[in-house]
Design an enzyme around this catalytic site. Structure first.
Site, short mmCIF file in Angstrom:
data_model
loop_
_atom_site.label_atom_id
_atom_site.label_comp_id
_atom_site.label_asym_id
_atom_site.label_seq_id
_atom_site.Cartn_x
_atom_site.Cartn_y
_atom_site.Cartn_z
N SER A 55 46.39 37.61 33.48
CA SER A 55 45.33 37.37 34.04
C SER A 55 44.21 38.27 33.43
O SER A 55 44.91 39.22 32.55
CB SER A 55 45.62 37.67 35.54
OG SER A 55 45.80 38.87 35.86
N GLY A 102 44.36 29.38 40.85
CA GLY A 102 44.72 30.55 41.28
C GLY A 102 44.55 31.73 40.24
O GLY A 102 44.87 31.49 39.11
N THR A 103 44.16 33.00 40.60
CA THR A 103 43.92 34.27 39.68
C THR A 103 44.20 35.30 40.60
O THR A 103 43.52 35.66 41.61
CB THR A 103 42.55 34.24 39.23
OG1 THR A 103 42.37 33.22 38.64
CG2 THR A 103 42.76 35.46 38.33
N THR A 138 39.50 46.80 36.78
CA THR A 138 40.60 45.88 36.84
C THR A 138 41.97 46.65 37.18
O THR A 138 42.48 46.52 38.04
CB THR A 138 40.59 45.20 35.50
OG1 THR A 138 39.61 44.36 35.43
CG2 THR A 138 42.03 44.34 35.68
N PHE A 163 37.82 45.19 42.84
CA PHE A 163 38.43 45.10 41.35
C PHE A 163 37.25 45.16 40.08
O PHE A 163 37.39 44.74 39.12
CB PHE A 163 39.08 43.82 41.28
CG PHE A 163 40.38 43.59 42.31
CD1 PHE A 163 40.45 42.90 43.16
CD2 PHE A 163 41.23 44.64 42.47
CE1 PHE A 163 41.32 42.30 44.16
CE2 PHE A 163 42.32 44.39 43.27
CZ PHE A 163 42.24 43.43 44.21
N SER A 212 44.63 31.64 44.64
CA SER A 212 43.90 30.97 45.66
C SER A 212 44.28 29.44 45.76
O SER A 212 43.76 28.94 46.91
CB SER A 212 42.33 31.12 44.98
OG SER A 212 41.75 32.29 45.48
N TYR A 248 31.33 31.16 46.19
CA TYR A 248 32.82 31.48 46.11
C TYR A 248 33.04 32.96 46.62
O TYR A 248 32.47 33.80 46.00
CB TYR A 248 33.70 31.43 44.79
CG TYR A 248 35.21 31.37 44.97
CD1 TYR A 248 35.81 32.75 44.94
CD2 TYR A 248 35.98 30.37 45.30
CE1 TYR A 248 37.00 32.89 45.11
CE2 TYR A 248 37.40 30.49 45.44
CZ TYR A 248 38.03 31.72 45.47
OH TYR A 248 39.17 31.85 45.53
N SER A 249 33.87 32.94 47.75
CA SER A 249 34.24 34.34 48.56
C SER A 249 35.43 34.34 49.32
O SER A 249 35.58 33.61 50.11
CB SER A 249 32.95 34.82 49.34
OG SER A 249 33.38 35.92 50.00
C1 LIG Z 1 39.39 32.32 40.95
C2 LIG Z 1 40.56 31.84 42.02
N1 LIG Z 1 40.57 33.08 42.85
C3 LIG Z 1 41.87 33.62 43.43
O1 LIG Z 1 42.86 33.13 43.18
C4 LIG Z 1 41.59 34.98 44.21
C5 LIG Z 1 42.66 35.04 45.05
N2 LIG Z 1 41.58 35.94 43.23
C6 LIG Z 1 40.58 36.69 42.94
O2 LIG Z 1 39.29 36.61 43.50
C7 LIG Z 1 40.48 37.54 41.68
C8 LIG Z 1 40.90 38.88 42.08
C9 LIG Z 1 40.75 39.87 40.95
C10 LIG Z 1 41.94 39.26 39.67
C11 LIG Z 1 41.88 40.07 38.39
N3 LIG Z 1 40.51 40.36 37.79
C12 LIG Z 1 39.87 41.49 37.93
O3 LIG Z 1 40.33 42.53 38.42
C13 LIG Z 1 38.57 41.56 37.00
N4 LIG Z 1 37.86 42.89 37.03
C14 LIG Z 1 42.77 39.48 37.42
O4 LIG Z 1 42.13 38.66 36.71
O5 LIG Z 1 43.83 39.67 37.47
C15 LIG Z 1 40.43 30.39 42.35
O6 LIG Z 1 39.76 30.35 43.34
O7 LIG Z 1 40.22 29.70 41.60
#
Ligand SMILES: C[C@@H](NC(=O)[C@@H](C)NC(=O)CCCC[C@H](NC(=O)C[NH3+])C(=O)[O-])C(=O)O
Length: 356
Positions: free
Chosen positions: A333, A307-308, A130, A127, A69, A166-167
């Site tokens: 992650s 970012g995640t 996961t 997800f 992100s 957040y979306s």
């Molecule tokens: C939070 C972060 N958002 C991002 O970076 C966006 C691109 N990522 C997500 O929405 C998380 C996707 C799932 C990750 C997965 N989690 C799962 O699958 C949970 N069931 C993982 O942790 O790799 C931000 O804005 O800071």
């Protein structure tokens, strides 16, 4: 007042703690400028553990990684530059630019960039489980409109403008907007407006290619069953995220990007001020337009994004004037203990020994 010196011992300690919680590797880079965002910086680097569990290759702050992100800030900068050029109005309905795409013409561009549109986040569905959710999309290629359609299988989570929620869907629509207004793919706009001007040599948008080019850290997804083996998630299209999360970069480039942004090099003052109109987003947190603010224990606020993505946690933040930037990364992650530990690097970097 000059900021407290970074506490490098505490910083390295946190990286080691992240490893104790299951991260194969972790790294951090601090760029400390004296008087302007682009003067010669004092650079501090910290690395622990491995970039590649197979080869045992050590983590290196020069390694590329998926920034997730943090991409949202790049997309917001492009749209705010278009606003500065008079080609977009933040308070105009998205429907004006993309007729019929969204179910409610009260949703404005500003609502998208501040996560106040009410558009459901389709990644909640993708997800929920996961590993199987990830493997189901790892090599998939989606159009923006397919992702928006997934979101619209659900009603709005609230009336447009009513709350921060957040979306990822918001920044997928942002990608559609960029392409509609410029006639170019987002990659071209990132390159022409940010990557080339700032010479971000490590920053690439290769969607839908699954490979991270050049030297990079591999990323390892922690399964929901934490006793199960880590999943090597390095190779994926990132098509589920695109303009909401598909950029690849480095600690050096993200430090340059956020220092330049807060240093006023990417946006006129008017648009940077718009970016910093905050809505509350949790304890000690606020969200502007594609930009997070975190209020630290020592009274310092920092600006950037987290970012995640599968296999990578990243944290890229800078001081108000852009003079000090930190990018920290762990190559796992879905691991709350690692996530929380790595968040502490902001305190070491910006509060130093004043951290409480
Ligand atoms: C939070 C972060 N958002 C991002 O970076 C966006 C691109 N990522 C997500 O929405 C998380 C996707 C799932 C990750 C997965 N989690 C799962 O699958 C949970 N069931 C993982 O942790 O790799 C931000 O804005 O800071």
């Amino acid at each position: 007042t000059a900021p407290a010196a970074p506490d490098l011992a505490a910083l390295s300690g946190l990286l080691r703690t992240a490893l104790s919680h299951g991260a194969p590797g972790a790294m951090a880079r601090i760029d400390d400028h004296r008087t302007s965002w682009d003067d010669h910086a004092t650079v501090h680097k910290a690395v622990e553990g491995v970039a590649d569990r197979g080869s045992g290759e050590a983590m290196d702050t020069a390694d590329r990684f998926r920034i997730g992100s943090v991409t949202k800030t790049f997309s917001a900068v492009v749209l705010l530059q278009l606003a500065a050029e008079g080609r977009l109005d933040l308070d105009t309905s998205v429907d004006h630019y993309l007729p019929g795409l969204l179910p409610d013409d009260r949703i404005t561009v500003r609502h998208l960039l501040s996560h106040r549109s009410g558009l459901y986040d389709y990644t909640n569905d993708l997800f929920e489980r996961t590993v199987s959710g990830f493997e189901a999309v790892r090599t998939k290629v989606f159009t923006y409109r397919e992702l928006v359609a997934k979101s619209l299988e659900h009603p709005l989570t609230h009336a447009p403008g009513a709350a921060y929620d957040y979306s990822n869907t918001n920044f997928v629509v942002a990608g559609l907007l960029i392409e509609k207004l410029t006639g170019h793919p987002v990659r071209t706009e990132y390159e022409n407006r940010i990557i080339k001007p700032l010479k971000l040599a490590d920053t690439v948008y290769v969607h839908p290619d699954t490979k991270i080019p050049g030297r990079h850290a591999r990323g390892y997804l922690t399964p929901d069953d934490a006793k199960a083996a880590l999943v090597d998630a390095t190779d994926q299209t990132m098509s589920w995220a695109q303009s909401a999360g598909a950029l690849i970069s480095s600690t050096r480039d993200l430090n340059t990007f956020f220092s330049a942004l807060l240093g006023g090099a990417l946006l006129p003052t008017r648009q940077l001020d718009e970016m910093e109109r905050w809505v509350p987003a949790g304890t000690g947190q606020a969200y502007g337009l594609g930009l997070r603010r975190r209020d630290l224990s020592c009274g310092v606020s920092v600006y950037g994004h987290t970012g995640t993505v599968q296999g990578y946690y990243s944290y890229a933040f800078t001081s108000k004037d852009g003079l000090r930037s930190l990018t920290a990364v762990a190559n796992t992650s879905n691991n709350d203990a690692v996530y929380g530990t790595m968040l502490g690097t902001l305190e070491s970097a910006f509060c130093g020994k004043l951290a409480k």
